[in-house]
Motif scaffolding. Structure first.
Motif, mmCIF file in Angstrom:
data_model
loop_
_atom_site.group_PDB
_atom_site.id
_atom_site.type_symbol
_atom_site.label_atom_id
_atom_site.label_comp_id
_atom_site.label_asym_id
_atom_site.label_seq_id
_atom_site.Cartn_x
_atom_site.Cartn_y
_atom_site.Cartn_z
ATOM 1 N N ASP A 9 -1.339 4.218 10.211
ATOM 2 C CA ASP A 9 0.037 3.724 10.223
ATOM 3 C C ASP A 9 0.292 2.628 9.192
ATOM 4 N N ILE A 10 -0.761 1.933 8.783
ATOM 5 C CA ILE A 10 -0.577 0.830 7.839
ATOM 6 C C ILE A 10 -0.013 1.331 6.515
ATOM 7 N N PHE A 11 -0.436 2.508 6.079
ATOM 8 C CA PHE A 11 0.006 3.030 4.791
ATOM 9 C C PHE A 11 1.523 3.234 4.766
ATOM 10 N N PHE A 12 2.035 4.007 5.721
ATOM 11 C CA PHE A 12 3.462 4.309 5.701
ATOM 12 C C PHE A 12 4.282 3.078 6.078
ATOM 13 N N GLY A 13 3.753 2.268 6.973
ATOM 14 C CA GLY A 13 4.448 1.023 7.317
ATOM 15 C C GLY A 13 4.591 0.111 6.116
ATOM 16 N N ALA A 14 3.535 0.036 5.290
ATOM 17 C CA ALA A 14 3.590 -0.772 4.074
ATOM 18 C C ALA A 14 4.639 -0.239 3.109
ATOM 19 N N CYS A 15 4.780 1.083 3.054
ATOM 20 C CA CYS A 15 5.794 1.674 2.164
ATOM 21 C C CYS A 15 7.201 1.252 2.569
ATOM 22 N N VAL A 16 7.461 1.240 3.860
ATOM 23 C CA VAL A 16 8.782 0.826 4.350
ATOM 24 C C VAL A 16 9.045 -0.634 4.008
ATOM 25 N N ILE A 17 8.072 -1.500 4.324
ATOM 26 C CA ILE A 17 8.247 -2.939 4.080
ATOM 27 C C ILE A 17 8.359 -3.225 2.583
ATOM 28 N N GLY A 18 7.500 -2.615 1.786
ATOM 29 C CA GLY A 18 7.536 -2.838 0.344
ATOM 30 C C GLY A 18 8.852 -2.398 -0.268
ATOM 31 N N PHE A 19 9.372 -1.264 0.186
ATOM 32 C CA PHE A 19 10.647 -0.759 -0.331
ATOM 33 C C PHE A 19 11.794 -1.707 0.008
#
Length: 281
Positions: free
Chosen positions: A75-85
Motif C-alpha cells: 500500500d505504501i507505493f500507491f499511497g505515496a503516489c496519491v500524496i506526491g501528486f
C-alpha cells in the motif's frame, strides 16, 4: 557506519515511506514540468501519467517473474503516489510545485529517488539470483544474465511504456539502461559470485574499513556491493542535474569519446610523418 552508507543502503527510519514519496514526487514533477506544464490535463490523466512515470518498473517488471506487482501488494507505493501528486499539484498557492522547482527541492527528490532505484537494482538482482541459482547453465556455475537483465528491465520499463520501443531506443542506449546495466553487473558478480568477489575482496575490506564498518560488515560482500552501487548511482544522479553537467552526460559515452579522439589523432599524425620523410629524401 557513516551517514553516506546509511543513506545509500536505506538504513534510516521510515526509509521505505521516504523513498517512495520522493519517487512519486519526481514522477509528478516530471509530468508537471513537461506534458502538464500549463495544467491543462484532466486530473485523472495527469495522476496516472505521474504514477507510471515514477513506478512503471514497479508496476510491470515483476510480471516477467510471475510475481505480483508491488503497486498492488504494498500500500505504501500507491499511497505515496496519491500524496506526491497532491503535494506537487494541489497545495495552496502551488507551494509544493514551486519548492520542488528550486535547486534544493530538485536535489532532495533526485537524491532520494535515486536511492530508491538503487534498492530496485539490488533487490531485483537478488530476486532473480534466488530464482535461478539452482539451475545455472552448464558453462558457468552462477546464472549470469537473469540477475542482470531483470533489474535492467525494472529501470527502463518507464521509458518503454511511456515512449514506445523504437522512440525510447532510437538515439542509442538511454542513460537509465547504461546505469542499470553497469550497476547490476557489478552487484551481481560481487554479491552472488564467489569467484568474482574474490578478485577485489581486499579492496572491498579496505574501503569498508574507511567507511567505519565493524569486522562483520567488512566481510559482507553484499553490503559492500550495495554501497559501491549506491555511491555510483547517487553521484551520477547529482552530476547529471541541470545545474551541473546536465542529463545528457554519461561517463561511459564520455570515455568512448576520449578513446575515439585518441584514435583519430593517431590516424591524422601518420600521413604527416610520411610527408616529412618524403621531403627529406
Amino acid at each position: 557506519m557513516n551517514h553516506l552508507v546509511a543513506l545509500v543502503t536505506a538504513d534510516f527510519p521510515y526509509a521505505t515511506e521516504t523513498l517512495c514519496l520522493f519517487m512519486a514526487i519526481q514522477g509528478a514533477m516530471t509530468v508537471r514540468k513537461g506534458a502538464n506544464s500549463k495544467k491543462s490535463m484532466n486530473w485523472f490523466h495527469a495522476f496516472l501519467k505521474s504514477t507510471l512515470t515514477a513506478y512503471s518498473g514497479a508496476a510491470f517488471t515483476n510480471m516477467f517473474m510471475g510475481r505480483p506487482t508491488a503497486m498492488f501488494s504494498n500500500d505504501i507505493f500507491f499511497g505515496a503516489c496519491v500524496i506526491g501528486f497532491v503535494i506537487v499539484n494541489y497545495l495552496p498557492m502551488d507551494i509544493g510545485y514551486h519548492f520542488f522547482n528550486t535547486f534544493l527541492g530538485e536535489a532532495l527528490y533526485t537524491v532520494f529517488s535515486q536511492v530508491f532505484r538503487m534498492g530496485g537494482v539490488t533487490g531485483f538482482s537478488d530476486a532473480a539470483y534466488a530464482a535461478f541459482k539452482d539451475t545455472p547453465s552448464v558453462w558457468y556455475p552462477t546464472p549470469i544474465f537473469g540477475p542482470i537483465l531483470f533489474p535492467v528491465a525494472l529501470g527502463n520499463m518507464g521509458g518503454f511504456f511511456m515512449k514506445g520501443f523504437d522512440a525510447y531506443l532510437e538515439k542509442g542506449m538511454p542513460w537509465l539502461f547504461q546505469q542499470a546495466l553497469a550497476s547490476a553487473t557489478f552487484y551481481h558478480f560481487y554479491a552472488h559470485d564467489a569467484e568474482g568477489a574474490g578478485v577485489v575482496k581486499p579492496l572491498g575490506i579496505a574501503f569498508m574499513t574507511l567507511m567505519g564498518a565493524d569486522e562483520k560488515e567488512r566481510e559482507d560482500d553484499v553490503l559492500f556491493a550495495k554501497v559501491i552501487v549506491g555511491i555510483f548511482m547517487l553521484v551520477m544522479a547529482v552530476v547529471r542535474m541541470p545545474q551541473f553537467l546536465g542529463p545528457s552526460y554519461s561517463p561511459f559515452t564520455a570515455l568512448g569519446g576520449m578513446m575515439k579522439s585518441k584514435k583519430s589523432k593517431k590516424v591524422n599524425v601518420a600521413p604527416k610523418s610520411r610527408k616529412n620523410k618524403a621531403k627529406k629524401q
